[in-house]
Design an enzyme around this catalytic site. Sequence first.
Site, PDB file in Angstrom:
ATOM      1  N   HIS A 169     -11.612  22.915  59.639  1.00 47.09           N
ATOM      2  CA  HIS A 169     -12.828  22.435  59.308  1.00 47.09           C
ATOM      3  C   HIS A 169     -13.873  22.718  60.289  1.00 47.09           C
ATOM      4  CE1 HIS A 169     -11.876  18.733  61.305  1.00 47.09           C
ATOM      5  NE2 HIS A 169     -13.080  18.191  61.089  1.00 47.09           N
ATOM      6  N   HIS A 214     -16.182  21.104  62.212  1.00 46.64           N
ATOM      7  CA  HIS A 214     -16.568  20.157  63.143  1.00 46.64           C
ATOM      8  C   HIS A 214     -16.690  20.765  64.603  1.00 46.64           C
ATOM      9  CE1 HIS A 214     -16.549  16.350  60.457  1.00 46.64           C
ATOM     10  NE2 HIS A 214     -17.892  17.068  60.398  1.00 46.64           N
ATOM     11  N   ASP A 231     -15.709  19.717  67.305  1.00 48.46           N
ATOM     12  CA  ASP A 231     -14.570  19.351  68.421  1.00 48.46           C
ATOM     13  C   ASP A 231     -13.138  20.189  67.720  1.00 48.46           C
ATOM     14  OD1 ASP A 231     -14.537  17.478  65.867  1.00 48.46           O
ATOM     15  OD2 ASP A 231     -13.054  16.357  66.812  1.00 48.46           O
ATOM     16  N   HIS A 232     -13.420  20.919  66.629  1.00 51.90           N
ATOM     17  CA  HIS A 232     -12.354  21.664  65.931  1.00 51.90           C
ATOM     18  C   HIS A 232     -12.426  23.182  66.159  1.00 51.90           C
ATOM     19  CE1 HIS A 232     -10.143  18.404  64.247  1.00 51.90           C
ATOM     20  NE2 HIS A 232     -11.338  17.568  64.460  1.00 51.90           N
ATOM     21  N   HIS A 272     -13.395  14.631  54.236  1.00 51.21           N
ATOM     22  CA  HIS A 272     -14.055  14.395  55.511  1.00 51.21           C
ATOM     23  C   HIS A 272     -14.948  15.425  55.497  1.00 51.21           C
ATOM     24  CE1 HIS A 272     -14.021  13.818  59.821  1.00 51.21           C
ATOM     25  NE2 HIS A 272     -13.783  14.940  60.107  1.00 51.21           N
ATOM     26  N   ASP A 328      -8.873  16.728  60.075  1.00 53.96           N
ATOM     27  CA  ASP A 328      -8.965  15.318  60.452  1.00 53.96           C
ATOM     28  C   ASP A 328      -9.038  14.346  58.638  1.00 53.96           C
ATOM     29  OD1 ASP A 328      -9.717  15.503  62.723  1.00 53.96           O
ATOM     30  OD2 ASP A 328     -11.803  15.362  62.842  1.00 53.96           O
ATOM     31  N   HIS A 354      -6.352  14.431  65.634  1.00 48.85           N
ATOM     32  CA  HIS A 354      -6.474  13.355  66.756  1.00 48.85           C
ATOM     33  C   HIS A 354      -5.360  12.572  67.040  1.00 48.85           C
ATOM     34  CE1 HIS A 354     -10.942  13.980  67.037  1.00 48.85           C
ATOM     35  NE2 HIS A 354     -10.790  14.531  65.865  1.00 48.85           N
TER      36      HIS A 354
HETATM   37 FE    FE Z   1     -12.248  15.853  64.905  1.00 50.06          FE
HETATM   38 ZN    ZN Z   2     -13.935  16.230  62.027  1.00 48.83          ZN
END
Ligand code: FE
Ligand code: ZN
Length: 254
Positions: free
Chosen positions: A53, A55, A57-58, A111, A128, A166
């Site tokens: 996805h 985001h 942080d990915h 999400h 996530d 995570h």
């Molecule tokens: Fe994340």
């Molecule tokens: Zn995420």
Amino acid sequence: MLAIHAVPAFKDNYIWMIEDGGNAAAVDPGDAAPVERFVAERGLALSAVLATHHHMDHVGGLLALARRFRCETFGPAGEDIAGLDRRLSEGDRIDVPGIALSLETIDIPGHTAGHIALFGGGMVFCGDTLFACGCGRLFEGTPAQMVASLDKLARLPGDTRVYCGHEYTLANIRFAEAVDPGNAALAARKARESAKREKGAPTLPSTVADELATNPFLRCDEPAIIAAAARHAGRALKDRVEVFAAVREWKNSF
Ligand code: FE
Ligand code: ZN
């Protein structure tokens, strides 16, 4: 033989590295540097980048890795991610470049609106959406969408290894205990996962069977969880989507 490694990034993200001793694929590289270090230390060639996805942080490291290693990149068709070569949606199957692994795409919105999971080789990479003993927040989707997405993951074979984005497991278990206090499998899992964290080891992967036994978000049909959710919401809940929504809201403020 494929080996899967958890490469930590930021505070609690995992970048999953799939490697066969020669080539490696990175799943959800929020940062390029830890991936570059990982492949350099082991003398591996990065042959693919996969994203679940949009985001940061990915996907924050995706473009830099694609440029540096000139490798193919894969991600969700329904999301705006710079640098994707192949955009995947439900049912799309890929042969991961460089390594002997075929993965099937499962659409799991909730999400984020276009979130995908990649399933194959007895593993699922689910970003996530499904966490160990928890699930992602609903940033772009409805409770009904998230329930449908979690149902798809819950129907995978019980021994499927679940690779989440995570390390949230112990906090999720503390919440699960509040929702599902009589669950003996949950108590056993808490002891098991706490021992892993005390050694500094990841709690992941988990398995679909473990999640079915202990994850409150997959257990919205259980009388104990229906009752706890209704108590917390202060009203009767008419179906499992309402139960899920009440448990998700409870977790948001736990
Ligand atoms: Fe994340
Ligand atoms: Zn995420």
